[in-house]
Design a protein around this motif. Structure first.
Motif, mmCIF file in Angstrom:
data_model
loop_
_atom_site.group_PDB
_atom_site.id
_atom_site.type_symbol
_atom_site.label_atom_id
_atom_site.label_comp_id
_atom_site.label_asym_id
_atom_site.label_seq_id
_atom_site.Cartn_x
_atom_site.Cartn_y
_atom_site.Cartn_z
ATOM 1 N N PHE A 271 0.745 -1.299 -0.140
ATOM 2 C CA PHE A 271 -0.029 -0.081 -0.051
ATOM 3 C C PHE A 271 0.804 1.306 0.032
ATOM 4 C CE2 PHE A 271 -2.337 3.378 2.136
ATOM 5 C CZ PHE A 271 -3.444 3.349 1.189
ATOM 6 N N PRO A 272 1.877 1.531 0.934
ATOM 7 C CA PRO A 272 2.560 2.494 0.925
ATOM 8 C C PRO A 272 3.679 2.553 -0.348
ATOM 9 C CG PRO A 272 3.315 1.320 2.638
ATOM 10 C CD PRO A 272 2.057 0.564 2.324
ATOM 11 N N GLU A 273 3.844 1.539 -0.981
ATOM 12 C CA GLU A 273 4.838 1.394 -1.935
ATOM 13 C C GLU A 273 4.011 1.962 -3.150
ATOM 14 O OE1 GLU A 273 6.359 -2.569 -3.979
ATOM 15 O OE2 GLU A 273 7.831 -2.096 -2.404
ATOM 16 N N GLY A 274 2.837 1.785 -3.462
ATOM 17 C CA GLY A 274 2.056 2.328 -4.491
ATOM 18 C C GLY A 274 2.112 3.663 -4.309
ATOM 19 N N PHE A 275 1.945 3.981 -3.153
ATOM 20 C CA PHE A 275 1.707 5.555 -3.047
ATOM 21 C C PHE A 275 3.055 6.330 -3.293
ATOM 22 C CE2 PHE A 275 1.147 9.053 0.520
ATOM 23 C CZ PHE A 275 0.432 9.818 -0.190
ATOM 24 N N ALA A 276 4.254 5.508 -2.922
ATOM 25 C CA ALA A 276 5.470 6.024 -3.065
ATOM 26 C C ALA A 276 5.755 6.236 -4.445
ATOM 27 C CB ALA A 276 6.560 5.212 -2.081
ATOM 28 N N VAL A 277 5.303 5.445 -5.337
ATOM 29 C CA VAL A 277 5.716 5.373 -6.714
ATOM 30 C C VAL A 277 4.707 6.616 -7.348
ATOM 31 C CG1 VAL A 277 5.530 4.221 -9.028
ATOM 32 C CG2 VAL A 277 6.333 3.089 -6.828
ATOM 33 N N ALA A 278 3.530 6.481 -7.084
ATOM 34 C CA ALA A 278 2.481 7.453 -7.730
ATOM 35 C C ALA A 278 2.974 8.946 -7.176
ATOM 36 C CB ALA A 278 1.042 7.116 -7.416
ATOM 37 N N MET A 279 2.990 9.062 -6.243
ATOM 38 C CA MET A 279 3.251 10.616 -5.643
ATOM 39 C C MET A 279 4.650 11.282 -6.268
ATOM 40 S SD MET A 279 0.732 11.414 -3.966
ATOM 41 C CE MET A 279 1.387 13.004 -3.452
ATOM 42 N N PRO A 280 5.617 10.741 -6.507
ATOM 43 C CA PRO A 280 6.675 11.431 -7.095
ATOM 44 C C PRO A 280 6.177 11.633 -8.446
ATOM 45 C CG PRO A 280 7.612 9.729 -5.934
ATOM 46 C CD PRO A 280 5.992 9.534 -5.841
ATOM 47 N N LEU A 281 5.492 11.080 -9.233
ATOM 48 C CA LEU A 281 5.275 11.145 -10.628
ATOM 49 C C LEU A 281 4.378 12.269 -10.879
ATOM 50 C CD1 LEU A 281 4.956 7.444 -11.942
ATOM 51 C CD2 LEU A 281 6.576 8.951 -12.037
ATOM 52 N N ARG A 282 3.485 12.343 -9.834
ATOM 53 C CA ARG A 282 2.168 13.429 -9.731
ATOM 54 C C ARG A 282 3.034 14.482 -9.290
ATOM 55 N NH1 ARG A 282 -1.733 16.043 -11.465
ATOM 56 N NH2 ARG A 282 -2.998 17.107 -9.932
ATOM 57 N N ARG A 283 3.954 14.889 -8.618
ATOM 58 C CA ARG A 283 4.750 15.805 -8.072
ATOM 59 C C ARG A 283 5.519 16.423 -9.493
ATOM 60 N NH1 ARG A 283 6.969 13.890 -3.847
ATOM 61 N NH2 ARG A 283 9.061 13.564 -4.869
ATOM 62 N N THR A 284 5.668 15.597 -10.259
ATOM 63 C CA THR A 284 6.469 16.275 -11.505
ATOM 64 C C THR A 284 5.506 16.666 -12.560
ATOM 65 O OG1 THR A 284 6.282 14.107 -12.664
ATOM 66 C CG2 THR A 284 7.939 14.380 -11.306
ATOM 67 N N GLY A 285 4.080 16.872 -12.323
ATOM 68 C CA GLY A 285 3.367 17.409 -13.154
ATOM 69 C C GLY A 285 2.450 16.423 -13.862
ATOM 70 N N MET A 286 2.575 15.183 -13.555
ATOM 71 C CA MET A 286 1.875 14.150 -14.424
ATOM 72 C C MET A 286 0.349 14.171 -13.949
ATOM 73 S SD MET A 286 2.641 10.009 -15.025
ATOM 74 C CE MET A 286 4.160 10.355 -15.851
ATOM 75 N N SER A 287 -0.660 13.676 -14.750
ATOM 76 C CA SER A 287 -1.952 13.516 -14.471
ATOM 77 C C SER A 287 -2.248 12.580 -13.424
ATOM 78 C CB SER A 287 -2.854 13.284 -15.816
ATOM 79 O OG SER A 287 -2.626 12.028 -16.041
ATOM 80 N N ARG A 288 -3.228 12.922 -12.439
ATOM 81 C CA ARG A 288 -3.691 11.885 -11.499
ATOM 82 C C ARG A 288 -3.862 10.424 -12.046
ATOM 83 N NH1 ARG A 288 -6.338 16.419 -9.728
ATOM 84 N NH2 ARG A 288 -5.703 17.186 -7.603
ATOM 85 N N TRP A 289 -4.421 10.401 -13.031
ATOM 86 C CA TRP A 289 -4.785 9.143 -13.870
ATOM 87 C C TRP A 289 -3.408 8.380 -14.391
ATOM 88 C CZ3 TRP A 289 -8.660 6.043 -13.326
ATOM 89 C CH2 TRP A 289 -9.967 6.525 -12.820
#
Length: 275
Positions: free
Chosen positions: A175-193
């Motif tokens: 669970f935190p691993e998925g969060f840890a991958v997705a959040m850095p991508l979101r922080r770079t400006g990538m869309s939520r989806w």
């Protein structure tokens, strides 16, 4: 509840059980990645604590769920050399991940794009991050599959409840691993989806590895002690080579250590209570 799950596993066989269990761990990763729909930023200390928790779960699972049963089985099957299967399997798992680490292009979480590892590639940073977490998930899927395969053989040292405990532990840390991958991508400006898509994609390999692990021990029973230790060696390699360095890049190292201890305790309790 546990008795119902154990009955289902026995009725449906280890391959289906390993597949369902690793799909569950995949869903847990997707649930963690889904937090990007609610948050755009994540405190670095929280990220490091989550990664530390992941490492603690993996180390505890490597011993209680994999190495300890491997050694106990070896004492029965190889009484003159009870240390040999665990030692050979553990080293083989580490070497296997070492080869993958050098071959597969990937980028550790918290590392800069120029610090990517493996063969040189023009892949986007998002794919490199996904491939890094995929390396984490291969031994996790193998471990779940091997333990379910071992439990299906009716061996005293590998129960269905222990396999379920391992799957639960892996799901908790995914669970935190998925969060840890997705959040850095979101922080770079990538869309939520897209951030969610890449975050959950990293765990797709777990069901595949789980089925491979279950099949390997069912059809090659003599390798069971080696297979359990193999999965443990692969997981320890991932923790030391990837997870721990990812948590030591900023000022929140103490939080990461506390997260590691927390993850270790959670997995230890699960395995001792259910195993």
């Amino acid at each position: 509840m546990l008795e119902t799950i154990e009955k289902w596993v026995i009725d449906n066989g280890p391959v289906w059980a390993a597949l369902v269990a690793t799909i569950f761990t995949w869903i847990s990763t997707a649930a963690g990645a889904g937090l990007v729909f609610f948050f755009k930023k994540m405190h670095r200390g929280l990220l490091d604590g989550m990664l530390g928790f992941t490492g603690g779960v993996m180390v505890a699972a490597s011993f209680w769920s994999l190495l300890a049963p491997s050694i106990e089985m070896s004492e029965k099957y190889y009484p003159d050399y009870p240390w040999m299967p665990a030692a050979v399997g553990f080293m083989s798992g580490a070497i296997f991940l070492f080869i993958l680490d050098k071959s597969l292009p990937h980028l550790h979480i918290n590392f800069r794009e120029g610090e990517s590892e493996g063969v040189k590639t023009q892949l986007h940073k998002s794919w490199l991050l996904v491939l890094a977490i995929t390396l984490h998930n291969i031994p996790e899927g193998l471990a779940v599959g091997v333990l379910f395969g071992a439990a299906s053989l009716g061996l005293e040292d590998a129960s269905v409840s222990a396999a379920i405990a391992l799957a639960m532990g892996i799901a908790i840390q995914n669970f935190p691993e998925g969060f840890a991958v997705a959040m850095p991508l979101r922080r770079t400006g990538m869309s939520r989806w897209r951030s969610f898509y890449y975050g959950q994609l990293s765990a797709v390999v777990e069901p595949i590895a789980g089925v491979v692990g279950a099949l390997s021990v069912i059809y090659m029973q003599s390798i069971l002690p080696f297979a359990l230790a193999f999965a443990a060696g692969a997981m320890i390699f991932v923790v030391v080579e990837e997870v721990i360095p990812e948590t030591q890049r900023d000022k929140y190292t103490d939080i990461a250590v506390l997260g590691f201890i927390g993850g270790f305790i959670v997995m230890m309790i699960l395995d001792v209570a259910f195993g």
